[in-house]
Design an enzyme around this catalytic site. Structure first.
Site: not given
Length: 270
Positions: A157, A144
Protein backbone atom coordinates in the site's frame (compact mmCIF):
# COMPACT_ATOMS: atom_id res chain seq x y z
CA UNK A 1 -20.59 26.71 -12.05
CA UNK A 2 -17.73 28.95 -13.10
CA UNK A 3 -16.78 28.87 -16.78
CA UNK A 4 -13.59 26.96 -16.06
CA UNK A 5 -15.19 24.50 -13.62
CA UNK A 6 -15.21 20.82 -14.45
CA UNK A 7 -18.44 19.74 -16.15
CA UNK A 8 -18.02 15.95 -16.50
CA UNK A 9 -16.28 13.79 -13.91
CA UNK A 10 -15.31 10.14 -13.85
CA UNK A 11 -14.95 8.63 -10.38
CA UNK A 12 -13.39 5.20 -9.94
CA UNK A 13 -14.39 2.99 -7.03
CA UNK A 14 -17.68 4.90 -7.00
CA UNK A 15 -19.95 2.11 -5.77
CA UNK A 16 -19.35 2.69 -2.06
CA UNK A 17 -17.36 4.51 0.60
CA UNK A 18 -15.44 7.65 -0.26
CA UNK A 19 -15.99 7.20 -4.00
CA UNK A 20 -19.77 7.18 -3.60
CA UNK A 21 -19.65 10.31 -1.44
CA UNK A 22 -17.41 12.11 -3.95
CA UNK A 23 -19.77 11.24 -6.79
CA UNK A 24 -22.82 12.47 -4.87
CA UNK A 25 -21.11 15.71 -3.87
CA UNK A 26 -20.07 16.43 -7.45
CA UNK A 27 -23.59 15.64 -8.66
CA UNK A 28 -25.09 18.05 -6.13
CA UNK A 29 -22.76 20.78 -7.44
CA UNK A 30 -24.05 20.24 -10.98
CA UNK A 31 -21.27 18.05 -12.38
CA UNK A 32 -22.26 15.12 -14.61
CA UNK A 33 -20.72 12.01 -13.10
CA UNK A 34 -19.43 8.80 -14.64
CA UNK A 35 -19.25 5.98 -12.12
CA UNK A 36 -16.96 2.97 -12.38
CA UNK A 37 -16.45 -0.05 -10.15
CA UNK A 38 -16.81 -3.81 -10.42
CA UNK A 39 -20.22 -4.11 -8.73
CA UNK A 40 -22.84 -3.18 -11.34
CA UNK A 41 -25.78 -3.38 -8.92
CA UNK A 42 -24.12 -1.03 -6.42
CA UNK A 43 -23.16 1.33 -9.24
CA UNK A 44 -26.76 1.43 -10.40
CA UNK A 45 -27.91 2.45 -6.92
CA UNK A 46 -25.37 5.28 -6.83
CA UNK A 47 -26.39 6.36 -10.33
CA UNK A 48 -29.99 6.73 -9.19
CA UNK A 49 -28.86 8.72 -6.15
CA UNK A 50 -26.84 11.06 -8.35
CA UNK A 51 -29.68 11.55 -10.80
CA UNK A 52 -32.01 12.33 -7.90
CA UNK A 53 -29.94 15.50 -7.36
CA UNK A 54 -30.76 16.61 -10.90
CA UNK A 55 -27.38 15.71 -12.34
CA UNK A 56 -26.70 13.43 -15.27
CA UNK A 57 -24.95 10.16 -14.43
CA UNK A 58 -23.72 7.06 -16.21
CA UNK A 59 -22.18 3.79 -15.07
CA UNK A 60 -19.56 1.45 -16.50
CA UNK A 61 -18.29 -1.65 -14.75
CA UNK A 62 -14.54 -2.17 -14.97
CA UNK A 63 -11.62 -3.89 -13.31
CA UNK A 64 -9.18 -0.98 -12.99
CA UNK A 65 -6.20 -3.25 -13.66
CA UNK A 66 -7.42 -4.29 -17.14
CA UNK A 67 -6.77 -1.73 -19.85
CA UNK A 68 -9.42 -3.06 -22.20
CA UNK A 69 -12.06 -2.65 -19.51
CA UNK A 70 -10.74 0.79 -18.55
CA UNK A 71 -10.89 2.03 -22.14
CA UNK A 72 -14.37 0.61 -22.56
CA UNK A 73 -15.53 2.35 -19.37
CA UNK A 74 -14.08 5.67 -20.50
CA UNK A 75 -15.74 5.32 -23.91
CA UNK A 76 -19.08 4.51 -22.26
CA UNK A 77 -18.92 7.58 -20.04
CA UNK A 78 -17.88 9.83 -22.91
CA UNK A 79 -20.72 8.58 -25.08
CA UNK A 80 -23.25 9.18 -22.33
CA UNK A 81 -22.00 12.43 -20.80
CA UNK A 82 -19.37 14.02 -23.03
CA UNK A 83 -15.65 14.58 -22.62
CA UNK A 84 -14.30 13.87 -19.15
CA UNK A 85 -12.62 16.95 -17.69
CA UNK A 86 -12.22 15.66 -14.12
CA UNK A 87 -10.83 12.22 -13.28
CA UNK A 88 -10.89 11.09 -9.65
CA UNK A 89 -8.75 7.98 -9.17
CA UNK A 90 -10.30 6.70 -5.97
CA UNK A 91 -10.45 2.91 -6.36
CA UNK A 92 -8.01 1.17 -4.05
CA UNK A 93 -7.27 -1.71 -1.73
CA UNK A 94 -4.87 -2.64 1.06
CA UNK A 95 -3.25 -5.83 2.30
CA UNK A 96 -5.59 -8.10 4.24
CA UNK A 97 -2.91 -9.04 6.78
CA UNK A 98 -0.72 -6.72 8.84
CA UNK A 99 2.61 -8.48 8.33
CA UNK A 100 6.16 -7.36 7.47
CA UNK A 101 7.26 -7.51 3.86
CA UNK A 102 9.15 -10.82 4.25
CA UNK A 103 5.98 -12.54 5.47
CA UNK A 104 3.71 -11.05 2.81
CA UNK A 105 1.96 -13.07 0.13
CA UNK A 106 3.61 -12.16 -3.20
CA UNK A 107 0.41 -12.40 -5.22
CA UNK A 108 -1.57 -10.27 -2.80
CA UNK A 109 1.27 -7.75 -2.51
CA UNK A 110 1.36 -7.25 -6.26
CA UNK A 111 -2.44 -7.17 -6.53
CA UNK A 112 -2.50 -4.20 -4.14
CA UNK A 113 0.07 -2.36 -6.26
CA UNK A 114 -1.85 -3.17 -9.44
CA UNK A 115 -5.11 -1.78 -8.07
CA UNK A 116 -3.64 1.28 -6.36
CA UNK A 117 -1.07 2.26 -9.01
CA UNK A 118 -1.70 0.49 -12.29
CA UNK A 119 -5.40 1.39 -12.05
CA UNK A 120 -4.84 5.16 -11.82
CA UNK A 121 -2.17 4.95 -14.52
CA UNK A 122 -4.53 3.16 -16.92
CA UNK A 123 -7.32 5.69 -16.41
CA UNK A 124 -4.85 8.56 -16.85
CA UNK A 125 -3.53 6.88 -20.00
CA UNK A 126 -7.04 6.57 -21.39
CA UNK A 127 -8.20 10.10 -20.52
CA UNK A 128 -5.13 12.35 -20.71
CA UNK A 129 -4.75 12.51 -24.52
CA UNK A 130 -8.14 14.21 -24.87
CA UNK A 131 -7.39 16.57 -22.00
CA UNK A 132 -4.10 17.57 -23.62
CA UNK A 133 -5.84 18.09 -26.97
CA UNK A 134 -8.49 20.30 -25.31
CA UNK A 135 -5.78 22.03 -23.24
CA UNK A 136 -7.87 21.60 -20.10
CA UNK A 137 -8.60 19.00 -17.47
CA UNK A 138 -8.08 18.00 -13.86
CA UNK A 139 -6.93 14.74 -12.29
CA UNK A 140 -7.16 13.82 -8.62
CA UNK A 141 -5.16 10.87 -7.35
CA UNK A 142 -6.41 9.68 -3.97
CA UNK A 143 -3.21 8.90 -2.08
CA UNK A 144 -2.59 8.46 1.66
CA UNK A 145 -0.49 9.60 4.56
CA UNK A 146 1.13 6.18 4.13
CA UNK A 147 2.86 7.65 1.08
CA UNK A 148 4.96 9.87 3.35
CA UNK A 149 6.18 7.46 6.00
CA UNK A 150 7.61 3.97 6.23
CA UNK A 151 5.31 1.21 7.41
CA UNK A 152 6.37 -2.14 8.81
CA UNK A 153 3.07 -3.81 7.90
CA UNK A 154 1.59 -2.19 4.79
CA UNK A 155 4.50 -2.17 2.37
CA UNK A 156 2.51 -2.72 -0.85
CA UNK A 157 0.00 0.00 0.00
CA UNK A 158 2.78 2.42 0.91
CA UNK A 159 4.75 1.67 -2.27
CA UNK A 160 1.69 2.25 -4.45
CA UNK A 161 0.54 5.41 -2.73
CA UNK A 162 4.03 6.91 -2.79
CA UNK A 163 4.32 6.11 -6.48
CA UNK A 164 1.06 7.97 -7.07
CA UNK A 165 2.79 11.16 -5.98
CA UNK A 166 5.38 10.65 -8.69
CA UNK A 167 2.63 9.85 -11.19
CA UNK A 168 0.96 13.16 -10.36
CA UNK A 169 4.27 14.96 -10.76
CA UNK A 170 4.80 13.35 -14.15
CA UNK A 171 1.36 14.52 -15.28
CA UNK A 172 2.04 18.09 -14.20
CA UNK A 173 5.51 18.11 -15.76
CA UNK A 174 4.26 16.76 -19.08
CA UNK A 175 0.70 18.02 -19.40
CA UNK A 176 0.79 21.08 -17.16
CA UNK A 177 1.91 23.33 -20.06
CA UNK A 178 -1.20 22.11 -21.93
CA UNK A 179 -3.46 23.30 -19.13
CA UNK A 180 -3.94 20.00 -17.28
CA UNK A 181 -3.89 20.15 -13.49
CA UNK A 182 -3.28 17.22 -11.16
CA UNK A 183 -3.52 16.86 -7.40
CA UNK A 184 -2.62 14.35 -4.69
CA UNK A 185 -5.39 14.18 -2.09
CA UNK A 186 -4.95 12.20 1.12
CA UNK A 187 -8.35 11.60 2.71
CA UNK A 188 -7.08 11.03 6.23
CA UNK A 189 -8.74 8.11 8.00
CA UNK A 190 -12.38 8.04 6.96
CA UNK A 191 -14.53 5.28 8.41
CA UNK A 192 -15.17 2.89 5.51
CA UNK A 193 -15.46 -0.85 5.02
CA UNK A 194 -11.72 -0.96 4.32
CA UNK A 195 -10.51 1.10 7.29
CA UNK A 196 -13.05 -0.52 9.61
CA UNK A 197 -11.58 -3.93 8.83
CA UNK A 198 -7.99 -2.89 9.53
CA UNK A 199 -6.67 -4.10 12.92
CA UNK A 200 -4.50 -1.00 13.18
CA UNK A 201 -7.68 1.11 13.47
CA UNK A 202 -9.52 -1.21 15.85
CA UNK A 203 -9.26 1.19 18.79
CA UNK A 204 -9.63 4.38 16.77
CA UNK A 205 -12.22 6.85 18.00
CA UNK A 206 -11.35 9.93 15.90
CA UNK A 207 -12.11 9.66 12.19
CA UNK A 208 -11.78 12.16 9.35
CA UNK A 209 -15.28 13.27 8.32
CA UNK A 210 -15.90 12.28 4.72
CA UNK A 211 -17.21 15.80 4.11
CA UNK A 212 -13.64 17.05 4.49
CA UNK A 213 -12.68 14.92 1.50
CA UNK A 214 -15.68 15.72 -0.65
CA UNK A 215 -15.42 19.46 -0.06
CA UNK A 216 -11.79 19.34 -1.19
CA UNK A 217 -12.72 17.47 -4.39
CA UNK A 218 -15.55 19.94 -4.99
CA UNK A 219 -13.08 22.83 -4.61
CA UNK A 220 -10.74 21.19 -7.12
CA UNK A 221 -13.61 20.68 -9.57
CA UNK A 222 -14.56 24.34 -9.28
CA UNK A 223 -11.06 25.42 -10.33
CA UNK A 224 -10.46 27.17 -7.02
CA UNK A 225 -7.40 25.06 -6.18
CA UNK A 226 -5.72 25.23 -9.60
CA UNK A 227 -2.80 27.24 -8.14
CA UNK A 228 -1.97 24.15 -6.04
CA UNK A 229 -1.69 21.78 -8.99
CA UNK A 230 0.99 19.15 -8.40
CA UNK A 231 0.74 19.42 -4.62
CA UNK A 232 -0.18 17.04 -1.81
CA UNK A 233 -3.35 18.03 0.04
CA UNK A 234 -4.61 16.42 3.24
CA UNK A 235 -8.34 16.46 3.92
CA UNK A 236 -9.35 17.22 7.48
CA UNK A 237 -6.05 18.92 8.24
CA UNK A 238 -5.41 21.47 5.52
CA UNK A 239 -7.13 24.85 5.53
CA UNK A 240 -7.72 25.52 1.84
CA UNK A 241 -7.85 29.29 2.20
CA UNK A 242 -4.53 29.25 4.00
CA UNK A 243 -2.97 27.02 1.34
CA UNK A 244 -4.17 29.33 -1.43
CA UNK A 245 -2.68 32.33 0.36
CA UNK A 246 0.62 30.44 0.47
CA UNK A 247 0.38 29.08 -3.09
CA UNK A 248 3.14 31.29 -4.49
CA UNK A 249 5.48 30.40 -1.63
CA UNK A 250 4.62 26.70 -1.96
CA UNK A 251 5.50 26.82 -5.66
CA UNK A 252 8.68 28.83 -5.02
CA UNK A 253 9.86 26.42 -2.33
CA UNK A 254 8.71 23.38 -4.35
CA UNK A 255 6.82 22.27 -1.25
CA UNK A 256 4.11 19.66 -0.80
CA UNK A 257 5.54 17.29 -3.37
CA UNK A 258 7.82 14.25 -3.44
CA UNK A 259 11.46 15.28 -3.20
CA UNK A 260 14.73 14.03 -1.68
CA UNK A 261 15.59 16.05 1.42
CA UNK A 262 19.27 17.07 1.47
CA UNK A 263 21.21 16.84 4.71
CA UNK A 264 22.39 20.43 4.38
CA UNK A 265 23.56 23.13 2.01
CA UNK A 266 26.78 21.24 1.32
CA UNK A 267 24.96 18.05 0.29
CA UNK A 268 26.09 17.36 -3.29
CA UNK A 269 22.51 16.35 -4.11
CA UNK A 270 21.06 19.65 -2.85
Amino acid sequence: MADNASKVALVTGASRGIGREIALTLARSGVAVGLTARDSDALERVRRECEATGARAATATADVTRYDEVRSAVDTVRSALGSVDLLVNNAGRIEASEVPLWESDPDEWWAVVETDLRGPYLFCRAILPAMVDRRAGRIVNITSGAALKDSAIYSAYGVAKTALLRLTGSIVAGAGPAGVRAFDVAPGVVRTDMTGAMPTHRERTAWTPVEAVTSMIEAIASGRLDPLSGRYLRAGTDDLSDLLERADAIARDDARTLRLRPYGGDDPLA
